[in-house]
Enzyme design. Structure first.
Site, PDB file in Angstrom:
ATOM      1  CE1 TYR A  21      -9.192   2.848   7.065  1.00  0.00           C
ATOM      2  CE2 TYR A  21      -8.309   4.188   8.846  1.00  0.00           C
ATOM      3  CZ  TYR A  21      -8.180   3.643   7.582  1.00  0.00           C
ATOM      4  OH  TYR A  21      -7.053   3.885   6.849  1.00  0.00           O
ATOM      5  CE  LYS A  22      -7.677  -0.643   5.636  1.00  0.00           C
ATOM      6  NZ  LYS A  22      -8.139  -0.105   4.355  1.00  0.00           N
ATOM      7  CG  ASP A  80      -0.049  -2.490   6.800  1.00  0.00           C
ATOM      8  OD1 ASP A  80      -1.162  -2.776   7.268  1.00  0.00           O
ATOM      9  OD2 ASP A  80       0.150  -1.509   6.061  1.00  0.00           O
ATOM     10  CG  PHE A  86      -1.946   1.054   1.220  1.00  0.00           C
ATOM     11  CD1 PHE A  86      -3.143   0.863   0.557  1.00  0.00           C
ATOM     12  CD2 PHE A  86      -1.719   2.268   1.854  1.00  0.00           C
ATOM     13  CE1 PHE A  86      -4.104   1.863   0.523  1.00  0.00           C
ATOM     14  CE2 PHE A  86      -2.685   3.266   1.821  1.00  0.00           C
ATOM     15  CZ  PHE A  86      -3.878   3.062   1.151  1.00  0.00           C
ATOM     16  NE  ARG A 109      -9.843  -2.523  -2.371  1.00  0.00           N
ATOM     17  CZ  ARG A 109      -9.280  -1.984  -1.297  1.00  0.00           C
ATOM     18  NH1 ARG A 109      -8.141  -2.481  -0.832  1.00  0.00           N
ATOM     19  NH2 ARG A 109      -9.839  -0.967  -0.672  1.00  0.00           N
TER      20      ARG A 109
HETATM   21  C1  LIG Z   1      -2.431  -1.886   3.875  1.00  0.00           C
HETATM   22  C2  LIG Z   1      -2.696  -0.480   4.331  1.00  0.00           C
HETATM   23  N1  LIG Z   1      -1.747   0.179   5.025  1.00  0.00           N
HETATM   24  C3  LIG Z   1      -1.942   1.443   5.443  1.00  0.00           C
HETATM   25  C4  LIG Z   1      -3.119   2.115   5.176  1.00  0.00           C
HETATM   26  C5  LIG Z   1      -3.280   3.581   5.555  1.00  0.00           C
HETATM   27  O1  LIG Z   1      -3.678   3.801   6.847  1.00  0.00           O
HETATM   28  P1  LIG Z   1      -3.837   5.273   7.443  1.00  0.00           P
HETATM   29  O2  LIG Z   1      -4.642   6.068   6.485  1.00  0.00           O
HETATM   30  O3  LIG Z   1      -4.531   5.020   8.755  1.00  0.00           O
HETATM   31  O4  LIG Z   1      -2.507   5.862   7.681  1.00  0.00           O
HETATM   32  C6  LIG Z   1      -4.143   1.453   4.489  1.00  0.00           C
HETATM   33  C7  LIG Z   1      -5.424   2.142   4.209  1.00  0.00           C
HETATM   34  O5  LIG Z   1      -6.287   1.717   3.501  1.00  0.00           O
HETATM   35  C8  LIG Z   1      -3.915   0.128   4.051  1.00  0.00           C
HETATM   36  O6  LIG Z   1      -4.857  -0.528   3.365  1.00  0.00           O
END
Ligand SMILES: Cc1ncc(COP(=O)(O)O)c(C=O)c1O
Length: 416
Positions: free
Chosen positions: A227-228, A202, A132, A375
């Site tokens: 939040y997921k 992560d 990500f 998705r």
């Molecule tokens: C795999 C992954 N890492 C990090 C994040 C980003 O998180 P944040 O916006 O809380 O920093 C996301 C957000 O969708 C994600 O899917």
């Protein structure tokens, strides 16, 4: 190993499966807008029914009536650690090692610095080219401030090919956010440790839906969203796990007063807190933390192993029904083996953005990740087998009758 489960072959069978679902009463804990099939819980979880009452109480009583006394009286000051322990229970972490705070991005920054501080003399961070983007952006930030170097791994290679005695830390997502492919976290952690490096996971697409066992596999650090699949609400604070053995030695770069050993002594110099609190920085967002609490309340009494079993069944059903309806017209990018995928199914489709907009207009909500991934996330807490069956039907209609060619579906919004 996932047990072979019978995949329902008709809508009637799906209805019967829902009636027999051990999690059927849990579905009722969530607000489900009529006419909507929500398959985006991997991006923003649905709203637990208890949220409005809980937030109302925090606002009216704790803030409105009790005012500043609530920092002590309502346990506000301890919320990052009390909620952290509740999330710890879902990710295989014993108490005292998890906090809820800041964002995943910020927590990645803290963990990378901490890992570098624990591995002096090593300067390389390994991550994955397909990560990500924020993970890679935060690594770039760490590289800029520390002089560390970043090397990117391609999953097709063995992870060992990246590991030597220059590697301080490896940062990987357990589930690929585009394809839903799942990594063997235990095997990777072992190999990383054999090379003398530290492992940071992560868990954004794992927490609340996969059987994560951080303590057992010996992970060093982990981060993830609430939040997921944890349903904490839009922008809810993230979590950070640091194994207890690192609490003393790790240096956390964002040395704000909430990470101080004695924040209310107002000392001139910074002295880090001794436990997991050293990973906090500043004053925490209490209203948002109340949303996290409501999300966790909606999971009370639910075993993660039951969630995982249902998630594998839902994703398997979706793939089987999409295959049956669309055949080769559907290019499924998610691994077929239940043990090799998270809780989402992704389809590669050049016009995927427009197809998804057409589906949303028919009440099925998923999302799109550039350049060509549609998705569908399946939260086993509130998704039913019948909804999955119907969603596959609407997907097939939207691809076959091409409503997505309408101009209104091709206009890109800011959030996709
Ligand atoms: C795999 C992954 N890492 C990090 C994040 C980003 O998180 P944040 O916006 O809380 O920093 C996301 C957000 O969708 C994600 O899917």
């Amino acid at each position: 190993m996932a047990a072979e489960v019978h995949v329902p072959g008709s809508r009637e069978e799906c209805l019967a499966r829902d009636a027999a679902d051990p999690l059927r009463d849990v579905v009722a804990r969530f607000h489900k807008p009529p006419g909507i099939i929500y398959l985006d819980g991997n991006s923003l979880g649905a709203m637990p029914r208890g949220v409005a009452a809980r937030l109302g109480d925090v606002v009216e009583r704790e803030w409105g009536h009790d005012l500043i006394t609530s920092w002590n009286k309502a346990g506000w000051f301890d919320l990052p650690v009390t909620l952290g322990d509740r999330i710890g229970a879902l990710i295989g972490a014993a108490p005292g090692q998890t906090v809820v705070t800041d964002t995943t991005s910020i927590n990645i920054y803290k963990c990378l610095h901490a890992a570098l501080s624990l591995n002096p003399g090593r300067t390389v961070i390994v991550s994955e080219a397909q990560s990500f983007p924020t993970d890679l952006y935060m690594i770039e930030g760490v590289v800029a401030t520390t002089g560390a170097q970043c090397l990117l791994w391609n999953r097709r290679e063995a992870i060992e090919s990246m590991l030597d005695d220059s590697v301080a830390a490896v940062l990987l997502s357990e589930v690929d956010y585009r394809t839903g492919a799942l990594i063997d976290a235990e095997a990777v952690t072992r190999k990383v440790h054999e090379a003398g490096a530290l492992m940071i996971w992560d868990l954004c697409h794992s927490a609340g839906v996969l059987d994560v066992a951080l303590d057992r596999i010996g992970a060093d650090f982990a981060v993830g969203c609430t939040y997921k699949y944890l349903n904490g609400g839009p922008g809810a604070p993230a979590f950070l796990y640091a194994a207890e053995r690192h609490h003393e030695g790790a240096r956390q770069p964002l040395t704000g007063w909430w990470g101080h050993a004695r924040p209310f002594a107002f000392e001139r110099d910074f002295a880090p807190a001794s436990g997991i609190r050293k990973f906090l920085c500043g004053t925490q967002p209490i209203l948002s933390l109340a949303g996290v609490a409501a999300g966790l309340d909606a999971m009370v009494g639910v075993a993660v192993s039951d969630l995982r079993r249902k998630s594998q069944a839902l994703t398997g059903l979706f793939m089987a029904h999409v295959d049956a309806l669309l055949g080769p017209a559907a290019e499924i990018a998610t691994p077929r083996e239940p043990d090799r995928r998270g809780s989402q199914v992704s389809l590669k489709f050049g016009e995927g953005y427009a197809v998804m907009q057409a589906m949303i207009s028919k009440g099925v909500i998923g999302d799109f990740r550039a350049p060509d991934i549609m998705r569908f996330g399946f939260s086993p807490l509130y998704t039913t087998y019948t909804e999955v069956w119907d969603a596959a039907g609407i997907l097939s209609e939207c691809i076959e009758s091409e409503p997505w060619r309408e101009v209104r579906f091709t206009r890109r919004a800011a959030v996709t």
